[in-house]
Design a protein around this motif. Sequence first.
Motif, PDB file in Angstrom:
ATOM      1  N   GLY A  79      45.615  31.089   2.762  1.00 36.87           N
ATOM      2  CA  GLY A  79      45.732  32.187   3.708  1.00 36.87           C
ATOM      3  C   GLY A  79      44.409  32.688   4.247  1.00 36.87           C
ATOM      4  N   LEU A  80      43.324  32.497   3.502  1.00 36.03           N
ATOM      5  CA  LEU A  80      42.009  32.957   3.938  1.00 36.03           C
ATOM      6  C   LEU A  80      41.143  31.814   4.470  1.00 36.03           C
ATOM      7  N   GLU A  81      41.770  30.659   4.725  1.00 34.10           N
ATOM      8  CA  GLU A  81      41.044  29.485   5.207  1.00 34.10           C
ATOM      9  C   GLU A  81      41.366  29.146   6.661  1.00 34.10           C
ATOM     10  N   VAL A  82      42.087  30.043   7.335  1.00 32.10           N
ATOM     11  CA  VAL A  82      42.548  29.762   8.696  1.00 32.10           C
ATOM     12  C   VAL A  82      41.375  29.608   9.659  1.00 32.10           C
ATOM     13  N   PHE A  83      40.426  30.512   9.589  1.00 25.78           N
ATOM     14  CA  PHE A  83      39.288  30.500  10.501  1.00 25.78           C
ATOM     15  C   PHE A  83      38.578  29.146  10.467  1.00 25.78           C
ATOM     16  N   ASP A  84      38.221  28.687   9.288  1.00 26.34           N
ATOM     17  CA  ASP A  84      37.486  27.430   9.168  1.00 26.34           C
ATOM     18  C   ASP A  84      38.325  26.240   9.595  1.00 26.34           C
ATOM     19  N   SER A  87      38.328  26.324  13.387  1.00 28.30           N
ATOM     20  CA  SER A  87      36.974  26.095  13.866  1.00 28.30           C
ATOM     21  C   SER A  87      36.599  24.615  13.797  1.00 28.30           C
ATOM     22  N   SER A  88      36.995  23.959  12.730  1.00 23.89           N
ATOM     23  CA  SER A  88      36.654  22.548  12.532  1.00 23.89           C
ATOM     24  C   SER A  88      37.480  21.613  13.398  1.00 23.89           C
ATOM     25  N   GLY A  89      38.586  22.105  13.931  1.00 27.23           N
ATOM     26  CA  GLY A  89      39.485  21.259  14.700  1.00 27.23           C
ATOM     27  C   GLY A  89      40.551  20.596  13.862  1.00 27.23           C
ATOM     28  N   ALA A  90      40.609  20.884  12.569  1.00 27.98           N
ATOM     29  CA  ALA A  90      41.665  20.326  11.733  1.00 27.98           C
ATOM     30  C   ALA A  90      43.036  20.796  12.202  1.00 27.98           C
ATOM     31  N   PHE A  91      43.093  22.020  12.725  1.00 29.40           N
ATOM     32  CA  PHE A  91      44.301  22.556  13.339  1.00 29.40           C
ATOM     33  C   PHE A  91      43.915  23.201  14.662  1.00 29.40           C
ATOM     34  N   LEU A 145      35.425  28.725  18.627  1.00 28.85           N
ATOM     35  CA  LEU A 145      36.728  29.382  18.633  1.00 28.85           C
ATOM     36  C   LEU A 145      36.865  30.289  19.848  1.00 28.85           C
ATOM     37  N   ILE A 146      38.120  30.458  20.267  1.00 24.89           N
ATOM     38  CA  ILE A 146      38.477  31.502  21.214  1.00 24.89           C
ATOM     39  C   ILE A 146      39.686  32.206  20.617  1.00 24.89           C
ATOM     40  N   ALA A 147      39.752  33.527  20.762  1.00 26.38           N
ATOM     41  CA  ALA A 147      40.831  34.289  20.129  1.00 26.38           C
ATOM     42  C   ALA A 147      41.425  35.278  21.118  1.00 26.38           C
ATOM     43  N   PHE A 148      42.708  35.576  20.905  1.00 19.57           N
ATOM     44  CA  PHE A 148      43.424  36.538  21.723  1.00 19.57           C
ATOM     45  C   PHE A 148      44.178  37.512  20.814  1.00 19.57           C
ATOM     46  N   ASN A 250      41.002  26.436  18.566  1.00 16.95           N
ATOM     47  CA  ASN A 250      39.793  25.635  18.632  1.00 16.95           C
ATOM     48  C   ASN A 250      39.402  25.517  20.101  1.00 16.95           C
ATOM     49  N   ASN A 251      38.182  25.875  20.420  1.00 18.54           N
ATOM     50  CA  ASN A 251      37.798  25.979  21.831  1.00 18.54           C
ATOM     51  C   ASN A 251      37.746  24.619  22.522  1.00 18.54           C
ATOM     52  N   ASP A 252      37.359  23.562  21.821  1.00 11.98           N
ATOM     53  CA  ASP A 252      37.366  22.237  22.431  1.00 11.98           C
ATOM     54  C   ASP A 252      38.783  21.820  22.808  1.00 11.98           C
TER      55      ASP A 252
END
Length: 361
Positions: A79-84, A87-91, A145-148, A250-252
């Motif tokens: 639950g606390l690993e979403v950002f990474d 960011s990495s593009g794994a998801f 990253l981009i966030a809304f 993921n911004n890419d």
Amino acid sequence: MKRRQFITGAAGAVAAASTVFSPLTIARNKKFKLDMVTSWPTSLDTLFGTAQYIGRSIEAATDGDVEVEVFPAGAQVGGLEVFDSVSSGAFAMGHTASYYYIGKDPAHAFFTTMPFGLTGNQQNGWLLAGGGEDLWNELNAPSNLIAFTAGNTGGQTGGWFNKEINSPEDLKGLKMRFPGVGGQIMGRAGVNIQNLPGGQVYFALDRGVIDAADWVSPYDDEILQLQKAAKYYYMPSWAEPGPTLGLYLNNDIFKDLPKDIREMIPVVAHAANDRMFAQYTAKNGPALKRLIAGGAEVRTFPSDVLDLLNKYNNEIQQEHVEKNAIYAKIHKQWTGFRDDVRSWTDVSSYNYLRYINGDLK
């Protein structure tokens, strides 16, 4: 295949509010799969349900040209690993709370909530109309990253405690689940802070691993059965007066999407934000009545406790401002917005509530 074109003007405003879009038949030669990880267990139907709503709405708005699979916390990542993970593009996408990631930069806290800060309505105003979302994505850019804005719980609570808090001394030595800057403040007051995802809070509190826990508000707290693990339910939420959640991409991956899909995703996220706010507003009152009927004792933090916590908050804010340029930039803009918006809400909604409660003389 089909491709959507955004409706503009007044009709577009209606579409944004309802997440109903008008598809036009235009050729497309590619489908997209955007998997979403979240910080929420499936049992929290408003939090995880909002992530599912976002996924369904994206699929519907793109006539199925975008497929979204939504995963609860722990199914793919913690639950606390979403950002990474995003960011990495794994998801491709993640639904989470930005203040879980203050270890990366304390400025992430602004985009969920700040202690003694903005109410839910005010937080929405800052992010969606006051420049907050642009600052958020300036902060996110180095992490690809981009966030809304994609969820608002409204005002939360001060948390569950297994003993009464009658003075600042009663905080010292407590083990408590408390995220964000609020956790830093409690730490300065002598509390031992642990940052646990929602699915672990009940067991930690029930088994004595922690003595107290801040989670959300009556509806979700009841689902997690926190009232069975602790007796005293403290108000108000000085630390989380109006938290918002975020849909991270993921911004890419985001930049590679067609323009109409890129423009549609924030509309869906913002509609989900309004929907969640309405759901918690409707659900928390009845849930609080049930908790009280079941034996929960609602208490109010003493003023000297709140005064001390506010003192530590001001100290921590100043320390971050002096050490961190992006934090200082966001803090200056956020503070200006806070002061401006309070000049109105203090004489409008605040005085109205004081009258309704019999406190306006």
